[in-house]
Design an enzyme around this catalytic site. Structure first.
Site, PDB file in Angstrom:
ATOM      1  N   SER A 142       0.822  -1.197   0.000  1.00  0.00           N
ATOM      2  CA  SER A 142       0.000   0.000   0.000  1.00  0.00           C
ATOM      3  C   SER A 142       0.862   1.256   0.000  1.00  0.00           C
ATOM      4  CB  SER A 142      -0.902   0.005   1.241  1.00  0.00           C
ATOM      5  OG  SER A 142      -1.544   1.245   1.400  1.00  0.00           O
ATOM      6  N   TYR A 161      -2.892   5.565  -4.787  1.00  0.00           N
ATOM      7  CA  TYR A 161      -4.182   6.251  -4.867  1.00  0.00           C
ATOM      8  C   TYR A 161      -4.135   7.326  -5.945  1.00  0.00           C
ATOM      9  CZ  TYR A 161      -5.419   4.171  -0.374  1.00  0.00           C
ATOM     10  OH  TYR A 161      -5.700   3.293   0.636  1.00  0.00           O
ATOM     11  N   THR A 189      -5.999   2.564  -6.969  1.00  0.00           N
ATOM     12  CA  THR A 189      -7.271   2.544  -6.246  1.00  0.00           C
ATOM     13  C   THR A 189      -8.043   3.809  -6.591  1.00  0.00           C
ATOM     14  OG1 THR A 189      -6.336   1.242  -4.438  1.00  0.00           O
ATOM     15  CG2 THR A 189      -8.342   2.490  -3.966  1.00  0.00           C
ATOM     16  N   LYS A 210      -8.435  -0.606  -9.335  1.00  0.00           N
ATOM     17  CA  LYS A 210      -9.111  -1.229  -8.202  1.00  0.00           C
ATOM     18  C   LYS A 210     -10.257  -0.346  -7.716  1.00  0.00           C
ATOM     19  CE  LYS A 210      -8.132  -3.078  -3.553  1.00  0.00           C
ATOM     20  NZ  LYS A 210      -8.944  -2.138  -2.734  1.00  0.00           N
ATOM     21  N   HIS A 236     -14.005  -1.786  -1.657  1.00  0.00           N
ATOM     22  CA  HIS A 236     -13.048  -1.345  -0.634  1.00  0.00           C
ATOM     23  C   HIS A 236     -13.296  -2.067   0.692  1.00  0.00           C
ATOM     24  CE1 HIS A 236      -9.891   1.841  -0.600  1.00  0.00           C
ATOM     25  NE2 HIS A 236      -9.905   1.591   0.694  1.00  0.00           N
TER      26      HIS A 236
END
Length: 381
Positions: free
Chosen positions: A106, A129, A155, A254, A278
């Site tokens: 992440s 992100y 994401t 995602k 999520h």
């Protein structure tokens, strides 16, 4: 307590972690209806038991994004996983490598990308992100490329933050400054084994990838402020052009939960999507991933690779998701619980359980290869 199944690690994690960390991992948004539906809908998927079919030659291996895997499973990105066990992202990455599957780091990890890459010998996946700070994104993509990351997951389902009541009640968020820090310190003191392993031996906790942008401010309040200020409600499909300029490897989006968005992803030329809500942590009341997956898989066919997450806690769940149309799954909370409960050994044990459970499910549905798993093995209503 010795874990016999993935969910046993949830109870071990609950006992070991301070409340604010357990609720962060375990909780969802609002009333957590979608969080529950991810599990409940998946458990309702009935399989056809078949007999007298030679299943002596089981093969769980597959290939995703040019990478040969021992089974169609990857570890999903989990924010702050390094707070679950000492240098937790490195431990999890090593367990994934030993099992022959990818680990996804992440953006908001405790261990930075370089530390995790140095801890393993094979390429990892990286998650980023879509945020306001495009310079940060550009730097992270360049770093991921330089360090040999094989696949990038973007994401896209966080243009705004979900409302997570459990985090507010536990003190993880919603109580900035000394009040919030005091509540977390009190909870940590009630779990001395965790506090020593993670807080003392596992330090420093600089939120490695984000730390350079925080300018020396390394507390949880600083992290949440940075994350909140970087949510970008203006992002759109055209922003993928920026990403493609910086990243030329396999690109996975995602956060897809609608067939129309999946078809748009095909038009944009991405390599894969993750059907995801999520983990029930964003918009409560949306469909579970098990419900959304079949229509999305039908909409895109083989034009890109469909992955899925949400509620997967066993090898049986993996087989169910593959039968619904996924080519692979991302394990999220399952590995987080195992890491919190027993570190690298816990994650390794979890993956062994998943593999063994997949073998039983495949054997008793009469299939011997991953590409044989289809809706034909499901009970049709």
């Amino acid at each position: 307590m010795k874990a016999a199944a993935a969910l046993d690690y949830r109870e071990i994690a609950r006992r070991r972690l301070p409340r604010f960390m357990f609720e962060y991992v375990d909780g969802g948004s609002y009333d957590e209806a979608t969080l529950a539906a991810n599990r409940d809908d998946l458990k309702r998927i009935a399989l056809r038991q078949r007999v007298l079919r030679d299943v002596s030659g089981l093969d769980l291996s597959t290939t995703l994004f040019g990478q040969k895997l021992s089974m169609p499973v990857a570890l999903a990105p989990i924010g702050l996983a390094g707070m679950l066990a000492r240098r937790g992202e490195v431990q999890a990455a090593r367990a994934a490598e030993a099992a022959g599957i990818p680990f996804t780091l992440s953006t908001v990890s405790v261990c930075d990308l370089g530390e995790v890459v140095r801890g393993v010998t094979r390429p990892i996946w990286f998650q980023l992100y879509m945020i306001r700070d495009r310079a940060f994104m550009r730097d992270m993509m360049a770093k991921a490329k330089a360090l040999g990351c094989s696949t990038m997951i973007f994401t896209v389902d966080m243009p705004v933050a979900g409302s997570r009541y459990r985090d507010r009640r536990s003190g993880m968020s919603g109580a900035p400054g000394m009040l919030g820090a005091g509540r977390r310190a009190f909870q940590a003191a009630q779990h001395p084994a965790w506090a020593w392993d993670v807080g003392v031996l596992g330090g420093p906790h600089h939120l490695g990838n984000v730390a350079p942008t925080l300018k020396g401010k390394t507390g949880l309040d600083d992290f949440f402020h940075w994350l909140g200020s970087n949510f970008d409600p203006s992002i759109s499909w055209k922003d993928l052009d920026f990403i493609r300029q910086e990243w030329t490897g396999p690109l996975i989006i995602k956060g897809i939960l609608d067939a129309e968005d999946a078809r748009e992803a095909v038009k944009q030329g991405v390599d894969g999507i993750v059907v995801s809500n999520h983990g029930g942590r964003q918009l409560d009341g949306v469909p579970s991933t098990a419900r959304a997956l079949p229509a999305i898989a039908d909409a895109v066919g083989d034009q890109l690779t469909v992955l899925v997450d949400g509620g997967i806690r066993s090898g049986l769940d993996v087989v169910r998701m593959l039968a619904l149309g996924a080519k692979g799954v991302l394990l999220g909370r399952a590995w987080a619980y195992a890491l919190a409960g027993a570190g690298q050994a816990g994650v390794s044990h979890l993956l062994q359980l998943v593999e063994a459970e997949m073998r039983v499910a495949m054997s008793l549905t009469g299939v011997t290869r991953i590409d044989q798993i289809s809706r034909d093995i499901l009970v049709r209503d």
